[in-house]
Scaffold this motif. Structure first.
Motif, short mmCIF file in Angstrom:
data_model
loop_
_atom_site.label_atom_id
_atom_site.label_comp_id
_atom_site.label_asym_id
_atom_site.label_seq_id
_atom_site.Cartn_x
_atom_site.Cartn_y
_atom_site.Cartn_z
N UNK A 21 19.57 22.60 -4.13
CA UNK A 21 20.65 23.34 -4.82
C UNK A 21 20.09 24.61 -5.53
N UNK A 22 18.68 24.24 -5.87
CA UNK A 22 18.37 25.45 -6.68
C UNK A 22 18.09 26.77 -6.22
N UNK A 23 18.90 27.95 -6.33
CA UNK A 23 18.49 28.83 -5.62
C UNK A 23 17.13 29.53 -5.86
N UNK A 24 16.32 29.99 -4.72
CA UNK A 24 15.13 30.23 -4.84
C UNK A 24 14.93 31.45 -6.08
N UNK A 25 15.88 32.64 -5.89
CA UNK A 25 15.79 33.66 -6.47
C UNK A 25 15.94 33.26 -8.35
#
Ligand SMILES: Cc1cc2nc3c(=O)[nH]c(=O)nc-3n(C[C@H](O)[C@H](O)[C@H](O)COP(=O)(O)OP(=O)(O)OC[C@H]3O[C@@H](n4cnc5c(N)ncnc54)[C@H](O)[C@@H]3O)c2cc1C
Length: 384
Positions: free
Chosen positions: A23-27
């Motif tokens: 769930x943690x967006x890489x950007x």
């Protein structure tokens, strides 16, 4: 304390890690790594992702929408979030004003403010400090004078972190100039867009804008926005500061900083030959281990009588803040002249380190300076 590995703990940690992987967006993680002051849109986006899972308010009781975790689970969650590079959520909202509203607010205030905080819809700033009132907070001069069902507020707050992001400010104001300093203070929730409020940036030593001055010129605030009774503001503030100190070791941040230092050293075999530097790194590693043990002790004693035997918040604040500064200085040393480049132009491995080092001069000041914390420790230890 029990040092045996607990399978329940390992399973919980894995559940959090799996969530972060998915769930943690890489950007978002990349920006959180490069910029030590998170962007509002990233903080809000992350809060909403957490809310969808029911995890946006790890410290809140389940009755208000918290996940019902133990203190240890909350700690593990924060640690995993920090190591994965998740941006912060709005600490002023979740950690500072919400517990005060829960403890002293009426039902209407709870209904109006807690659900939007939980959903990441409102952002808050803390309006306590003034140009003449920091360590000696009770000398604050911002006045709130009753006028019908409102107060008229005049004065100035300063160092308001993320005040330029804020929809709401929670402020200590003087409602009775004749009473003893502590007794004449009330706790007000103020709509940050009220006419008469001016918010001006303070640019800190790292060149960034996270701090603000807030001016109040005849700002009309409904008396219904006062939390607790008139004159009860100091009690609310003490409740809030106790909460703030309870999370003051900043262990997750310290772990993330040390991991980054170790990554820098791993890429630089020549530095590993520097015996003086490596001794200091080993000291920082030992300090971190000790801080972790002390934090776990404080967590295991949370809410129990033994918790009052030592001033855990102040001790953790002093040790945790000084370790951040020590590790930051080692990172800068490891970077050598690469650390001289302005943060945004720096190379990938160095990104954000110089700015963060400069900003962390403040960690021994905010939340109560280390001199004040040492006074509190001495008073506790010596009983004076
Ligand atoms: C980065 C940053 C973010 C902040 N964010 C916020 C915020 O969001 N909201 C907010 O309300 N405030 C915020 N603050 C303000 C912060 O709480 C105060 O700076 C802090 O309490 C110290 O007060 P002061 O700056 O007025 O220093 P002073 O109180 O003037 O202290 C000056 C020096 O004297 C020392 N000193 C003072 N009294 C004693 C004593 N009795 N014994 C020994 N030494 C003493 C202090 O330790 C310090 O070294 C922030 C500050 C910083 C730096």
């Amino acid at each position: 304390m029990n040092f045996e590995p607990d399978p329940g703990v390992a399973a919980f940690r894995e559940e959090v890690r799996a969530f972060l992987r998915q769930q943690l967006p890489p950007e978002l993680a990349e920006r959180a790594r490069r910029h030590h002051h998170p962007l509002k849109e990233d903080m809000v986006a992350w809060t909403r992702i957490l809310h969808a899972k029911g995890w946006s308010a790890p410290h809140w009781p389940a009755a208000y929408g918290g996940p019902g975790w133990t203190p240890l689970q909350r700690h593990l969650f924060e640690e995993e979030c920090a190591l994965a590079g998740a941006p912060a959520t709005c600490a002023s909202a979740f950690m500072l004003v919400a517990p005060v509203i829960m403890a002293f607010g009426n039902d209407e205030q709870k209904e109006r403010h807690l659900p939007p905080i939980l959903r990441g819809e409102t952002f808050w700033g803390q309006g306590f400090s003034e140009p003449g009132a920091g360590s000696d907070l009770a000398s604050l001069r911002t006045r709130a004078v009753a006028d019908g069902s409102d107060y008229i507020v005049n004065g100035q707050k300063t160092w308001t972190t993320e005040g330029h992001y804020a929809d709401w400010l929670f402020c200590l104001v003087r409602t009775d100039a004749a009473a003893k300093p502590q007794r004449g203070i009330s706790f007000l929730l103020i709509d940050a867009r009220s006419p008469g409020i001016t918010i001006r940036p303070i640019i800190s030593i790292d060149g960034a804008h996270s701090l603000n001055e807030v001016f109040f010129d005849d700002v009309r605030v409904p008396q219904a926005n006062r939390v607790g009774d008139e004159g009860q503001g100091w009690t609310c503030a003490k409740h809030l500061l106790d909460n703030e100190r309870a999370f003051s070791a900043e262990l997750p941040r310290n772990k993330r900083m040390l991991a980054r230092l170790q990554a820098l050293l791993a890429e630089a075999p020549a530095l590993q030959q520097d015996a003086v530097l490596m001794r200091r790194v080993a000291e920082a590693e030992a300090d971190l281990l000790a801080l972790e043990m002390l934090t776990l002790r404080a967590l295991s004693e949370h809410g129990k009588p033994e918790a009052t035997a030592w001033p855990a918040g102040s001790i953790l604040h002093v040790l945790g803040s000084e370790l951040q500064q020590k590790t930051g200085a080692l990172m800068l040393q490891a970077l050598g002249e690469r650390g001289l480049v302005a943060p945004d132009q720096a190379d990938e491995a160095a990104a954000g380190i110089t700015g963060d080092y400069l900003y962390r001069r403040a960690v021994t000041i905010y939340g109560g300076s280390n001199e004040i914390q040492r006074n509190l420790i001495a008073r506790h230890a010596l009983g004076v």
